[in-house]
Design a protein around this motif. Structure first.
Motif, PDB file in Angstrom:
ATOM      1  N   VAL A 104       0.869  -1.183   0.000  1.00  0.00           N
ATOM      2  CA  VAL A 104       0.000   0.000   0.000  1.00  0.00           C
ATOM      3  C   VAL A 104       0.902   1.229   0.000  1.00  0.00           C
ATOM      4  O   VAL A 104       1.351   1.685   1.047  1.00  0.00           O
ATOM      5  CB  VAL A 104      -0.928   0.002   1.223  1.00  0.00           C
ATOM      6  N   LEU A 105       1.178   1.737  -1.186  1.00  0.00           N
ATOM      7  CA  LEU A 105       2.057   2.885  -1.362  1.00  0.00           C
ATOM      8  C   LEU A 105       1.457   3.839  -2.387  1.00  0.00           C
ATOM      9  O   LEU A 105       0.691   3.418  -3.260  1.00  0.00           O
ATOM     10  CB  LEU A 105       3.446   2.444  -1.839  1.00  0.00           C
ATOM     11  N   SER A 106       1.777   5.112  -2.261  1.00  0.00           N
ATOM     12  CA  SER A 106       1.456   6.158  -3.247  1.00  0.00           C
ATOM     13  C   SER A 106      -0.005   6.580  -3.259  1.00  0.00           C
ATOM     14  O   SER A 106      -0.314   7.716  -3.607  1.00  0.00           O
ATOM     15  CB  SER A 106       1.856   5.730  -4.665  1.00  0.00           C
ATOM     16  N   THR A 107      -0.939   5.689  -2.910  1.00  0.00           N
ATOM     17  CA  THR A 107      -2.354   6.018  -2.999  1.00  0.00           C
ATOM     18  C   THR A 107      -3.152   5.144  -2.044  1.00  0.00           C
ATOM     19  O   THR A 107      -2.625   4.190  -1.470  1.00  0.00           O
ATOM     20  CB  THR A 107      -2.855   5.837  -4.447  1.00  0.00           C
ATOM     21  N   LEU A 108      -4.440   5.472  -1.880  1.00  0.00           N
ATOM     22  CA  LEU A 108      -5.300   4.790  -0.915  1.00  0.00           C
ATOM     23  C   LEU A 108      -5.867   3.506  -1.541  1.00  0.00           C
ATOM     24  O   LEU A 108      -7.004   3.462  -2.018  1.00  0.00           O
ATOM     25  CB  LEU A 108      -6.437   5.722  -0.473  1.00  0.00           C
ATOM     26  N   VAL A 109      -5.076   2.457  -1.504  1.00  0.00           N
ATOM     27  CA  VAL A 109      -5.441   1.173  -2.106  1.00  0.00           C
ATOM     28  C   VAL A 109      -6.622   0.564  -1.348  1.00  0.00           C
ATOM     29  O   VAL A 109      -6.690   0.612  -0.119  1.00  0.00           O
ATOM     30  CB  VAL A 109      -4.240   0.213  -2.097  1.00  0.00           C
ATOM     31  N   ARG A 110      -7.534  -0.083  -2.097  1.00  0.00           N
ATOM     32  CA  ARG A 110      -8.776  -0.602  -1.517  1.00  0.00           C
ATOM     33  C   ARG A 110      -8.790  -2.129  -1.439  1.00  0.00           C
ATOM     34  O   ARG A 110      -8.106  -2.806  -2.210  1.00  0.00           O
ATOM     35  CB  ARG A 110      -9.972  -0.109  -2.347  1.00  0.00           C
ATOM     36  N   CYS A 111      -9.601  -2.656  -0.521  1.00  0.00           N
ATOM     37  CA  CYS A 111      -9.725  -4.103  -0.335  1.00  0.00           C
ATOM     38  C   CYS A 111     -11.193  -4.464  -0.084  1.00  0.00           C
ATOM     39  O   CYS A 111     -11.977  -3.626   0.362  1.00  0.00           O
ATOM     40  CB  CYS A 111      -8.868  -4.581   0.842  1.00  0.00           C
ATOM     41  N   TYR A 112     -11.549  -5.746  -0.346  1.00  0.00           N
ATOM     42  CA  TYR A 112     -12.949  -6.170  -0.247  1.00  0.00           C
ATOM     43  C   TYR A 112     -13.062  -7.648   0.130  1.00  0.00           C
ATOM     44  O   TYR A 112     -12.142  -8.436  -0.105  1.00  0.00           O
ATOM     45  CB  TYR A 112     -13.664  -5.978  -1.598  1.00  0.00           C
ATOM     46  N   PHE A 113     -14.225  -8.006   0.674  1.00  0.00           N
ATOM     47  CA  PHE A 113     -14.626  -9.406   0.760  1.00  0.00           C
ATOM     48  C   PHE A 113     -15.101  -9.849  -0.619  1.00  0.00           C
ATOM     49  O   PHE A 113     -15.725  -9.070  -1.352  1.00  0.00           O
ATOM     50  CB  PHE A 113     -15.784  -9.588   1.742  1.00  0.00           C
ATOM     51  N   SER A 114     -14.846 -11.098  -0.970  1.00  0.00           N
ATOM     52  CA  SER A 114     -15.390 -11.640  -2.213  1.00  0.00           C
ATOM     53  C   SER A 114     -16.904 -11.809  -2.071  1.00  0.00           C
ATOM     54  O   SER A 114     -17.436 -11.838  -0.960  1.00  0.00           O
ATOM     55  CB  SER A 114     -14.721 -12.975  -2.546  1.00  0.00           C
ATOM     56  N   PRO A 115     -17.633 -11.939  -3.184  1.00  0.00           N
ATOM     57  CA  PRO A 115     -19.103 -11.957  -3.132  1.00  0.00           C
ATOM     58  C   PRO A 115     -19.672 -13.126  -2.321  1.00  0.00           C
ATOM     59  O   PRO A 115     -19.134 -14.241  -2.348  1.00  0.00           O
ATOM     60  CB  PRO A 115     -19.506 -12.067  -4.606  1.00  0.00           C
ATOM     61  N   ALA A 116     -20.767 -12.856  -1.625  1.00  0.00           N
ATOM     62  CA  ALA A 116     -21.427 -13.900  -0.837  1.00  0.00           C
ATOM     63  C   ALA A 116     -22.077 -14.943  -1.736  1.00  0.00           C
ATOM     64  O   ALA A 116     -22.042 -16.141  -1.449  1.00  0.00           O
ATOM     65  CB  ALA A 116     -22.475 -13.268   0.078  1.00  0.00           C
ATOM     66  N   HIS A 117     -22.672 -14.501  -2.846  1.00  0.00           N
ATOM     67  CA  HIS A 117     -23.425 -15.417  -3.704  1.00  0.00           C
ATOM     68  C   HIS A 117     -22.537 -16.489  -4.306  1.00  0.00           C
ATOM     69  O   HIS A 117     -22.882 -17.677  -4.283  1.00  0.00           O
ATOM     70  CB  HIS A 117     -24.114 -14.635  -4.831  1.00  0.00           C
ATOM     71  N   SER A 118     -21.390 -16.097  -4.827  1.00  0.00           N
ATOM     72  CA  SER A 118     -20.572 -17.040  -5.588  1.00  0.00           C
ATOM     73  C   SER A 118     -19.395 -17.621  -4.816  1.00  0.00           C
ATOM     74  O   SER A 118     -18.791 -18.601  -5.263  1.00  0.00           O
ATOM     75  CB  SER A 118     -20.042 -16.357  -6.861  1.00  0.00           C
ATOM     76  N   THR A 119     -19.054 -17.052  -3.664  1.00  0.00           N
ATOM     77  CA  THR A 119     -17.902 -17.573  -2.913  1.00  0.00           C
ATOM     78  C   THR A 119     -18.178 -17.766  -1.429  1.00  0.00           C
ATOM     79  O   THR A 119     -17.329 -18.306  -0.722  1.00  0.00           O
ATOM     80  CB  THR A 119     -16.692 -16.624  -3.036  1.00  0.00           C
ATOM     81  N   GLY A 120     -19.341 -17.322  -0.939  1.00  0.00           N
ATOM     82  CA  GLY A 120     -19.589 -17.393   0.494  1.00  0.00           C
ATOM     83  C   GLY A 120     -18.652 -16.491   1.278  1.00  0.00           C
ATOM     84  O   GLY A 120     -18.436 -16.693   2.471  1.00  0.00           O
ATOM     85  N   GLN A 121     -18.078 -15.488   0.612  1.00  0.00           N
ATOM     86  CA  GLN A 121     -17.129 -14.537   1.204  1.00  0.00           C
ATOM     87  C   GLN A 121     -15.922 -15.251   1.818  1.00  0.00           C
ATOM     88  O   GLN A 121     -15.400 -14.842   2.853  1.00  0.00           O
ATOM     89  CB  GLN A 121     -17.824 -13.655   2.251  1.00  0.00           C
ATOM     90  N   LYS A 122     -15.467 -16.277   1.155  1.00  0.00           N
ATOM     91  CA  LYS A 122     -14.326 -17.048   1.659  1.00  0.00           C
ATOM     92  C   LYS A 122     -12.992 -16.423   1.286  1.00  0.00           C
ATOM     93  O   LYS A 122     -11.941 -16.887   1.731  1.00  0.00           O
ATOM     94  CB  LYS A 122     -14.379 -18.478   1.152  1.00  0.00           C
TER      95      LYS A 122
END
Length: 456
Positions: free
Chosen positions: A373-391
């Motif tokens: 995480v350098l130079s800018t405000l990098v983003r992160c997420y949970f994967s989708p509940a429908h297709s991955t169960g947020q695993k």
């Protein structure tokens, strides 16, 4: 506000050697809360009926072919797949093939997101452009917006729940709202259509240099919540068309504010003061949060909620993603100490001596390492509940890659390399195994699915 950092044994040169850093990495075992592990597996693994019928143990994978055969044999005793069964099958197909270039602009891509139903995709660029693509019509450009009153870059965008309107922000107190469906494709303020300006400046404050880093619609579409560089959180009432609430919430820039769940009662905020804060509007008491979560050792760049009002993740300039449970929050922050190293993430490398510092009062459930995480405000997420169960957890990175982590093990299960510059944002389709990455090289690229194991 910064925390006391306790380094491991240092060399005479003031920091750990490369060999020591490698040893620290080996010693740092990934640990996750048992409840999180259990809930993740419940949402992303086949039922016990399937496992018994397939004679598969907990750690043994079941192929898609066997799952389909089991459905025909009614192994679930319901005649169909459960939500977890479906997520298990789709979760085996990671979007790692490709990519295909969706668009190639002459300025850095800062934000990009699928709509809630996956039918639209929004990308915002530093060069005052925002493009809205119709995913279901072959990624045709539905709207090409020329941003109004732009300061430096588009910092954030948000689609209304009904997908009729888009708001966008920049380093300005003015947030603009645009009609997504109506008007011409080429949208230029005061030429083809009006971009309505929403003033987030506090009438009681003469400060005119406010910059909005984060803006989001509420789930009912009646409000906007925003975080700014004057350490304050704003709530704008779209029905009354006025600023409803403004209060100082942190002691440094607020890089992200988001809703905890669909009720809209609870907010999460993350700041350069290293703190995650929880705000409950049902029992709001002036400037006091419902709770504070400590554990990061540098500024927080993004927060994504799991959507259950309990768990969320945060990305940080300390080069980690952390997983949190808001039930473990403290009423106040009691652990403020001076910072032990100096650096500027916008143009400097992360100090080697800081990489394995541990916060003495870390309240997080797990820490994910590998991306940068350098130079800018990098983003992160949970994967989708429908297709991955947020695993999975996925994030952009300053090393030009997209990283996909497994929640339960913390392992990097995929690392997508193609772009020529920083990937600030990325988005996983809510229903299909497809992921779009947006980079400072100007490219918006689409990755498609591939099997992660072989059928047997």
């Amino acid at each position: 506000m910064f925390f006391n950092l306790r380094p491991r044994r240092e060399t005479s040169r003031g920091g750990p050697s490369r060999r020591e850093n490698q040893r620290f990495a080996r010693e740092e075992a990934f640990v996750i809360d048992d409840e999180v592990s259990h809930l993740t597996r419940l949402r992303s693994e086949p039922s016990e009926n399937y496992r018994r019928a397939m004679r598969a143990g907990r750690k043994m994978p079941i192929s898609t072919f066997k799952m389909l055969s089991g459905r025909e044999d009614n192994c679930s005793r319901t005649g169909r797949f459960s939500l977890a069964d479906r997520a298990y099958i789709l979760g085996q197909y990671l979007p790692v093939n490709g990519p295909r270039c969706v668009d190639d602009m002459d300025s850095e891509a800062y934000v990009s997101q699928f709509s809630a139903d996956g039918s639209l995709f929004v990308a915002g660029f530093r060069g005052s452009r925002i493009k809205i693509y119709d995913v279901e019509s072959g990624w045709e450009v539905l709207k090409d917006v020329s941003a109004r009153s732009l300061r430096w870059t588009i910092t954030d965008t948000s689609l209304s729940p009904d997908q009729r309107f888009l708001v966008y922000s920049s380093l300005s107190p003015i947030v603009h709202i645009v009609n997504v469906r109506g008007g011409a494709t080429d949208s230029r303020a005061n030429v083809t259509e009006i971009h309505e300006a929403l003033d987030f400046s506090d009438p009681a404050d003469d400060e005119s240099s406010i910059g909005i880093f984060s803006v989001q619609f509420s789930t009912d579409g009646r409000e906007l919540v925003a975080g700014s560089n004057n350490d304050s959180i704003y709530v704008y009432d779209l029905v009354a068309n006025k600023l409803a609430l403004c209060f100082p919430a942190h002691t440094a820039d607020i890089n992200v504010v988001t809703f905890a769940d669909e009720t809209g009662h609870v907010l999460y905020s993350g700041s350069d003061d290293t703190l995650c804060k929880v705000w409950d509007r049902r029992c709001f008491r002036g400037e006091k949060p419902a709770g504070v979560l400590t554990g990061h050792t540098d500024g927080i760049t993004f927060i994504d909620s799991r959507g259950d009002g309990r768990y969320f993740i945060s990305n940080c300039k300390d080069q980690t993603i952390k997983l949190w449970d808001n039930r473990k929050m403290s009423s106040t922050c009691k652990y403020a100490m001076p910072k032990k190293y100096e650096w500027d993430y916008r143009w400097m490398s992360y100090p080697p001596e800081a990489r394995y510092y541990k916060h003495p009062h870390d309240q997080s459930l797990a820490t994910f390492r590998g991306h940068s995480v350098l130079s800018t405000l990098v983003r992160c997420y949970f994967s989708p509940a429908h297709s991955t169960g947020q695993k999975y957890i996925y994030t952009g990175s300053s090393d030009k890659c997209v990283y996909i982590y497994e929640v339960v093990t913390g392992k990097v299960v995929a690392k997508l390399l193609w772009h020529e510059s920083i990937i600030r944002d990325c988005s996983w389709h809510p229903y299909h195994p497809s992921l779009v990455s947006s980079s400072w090289d100007g490219c918006v690229a689409r990755w498609e699915a591939s099997r992660t194991d072989s059928d047997r």
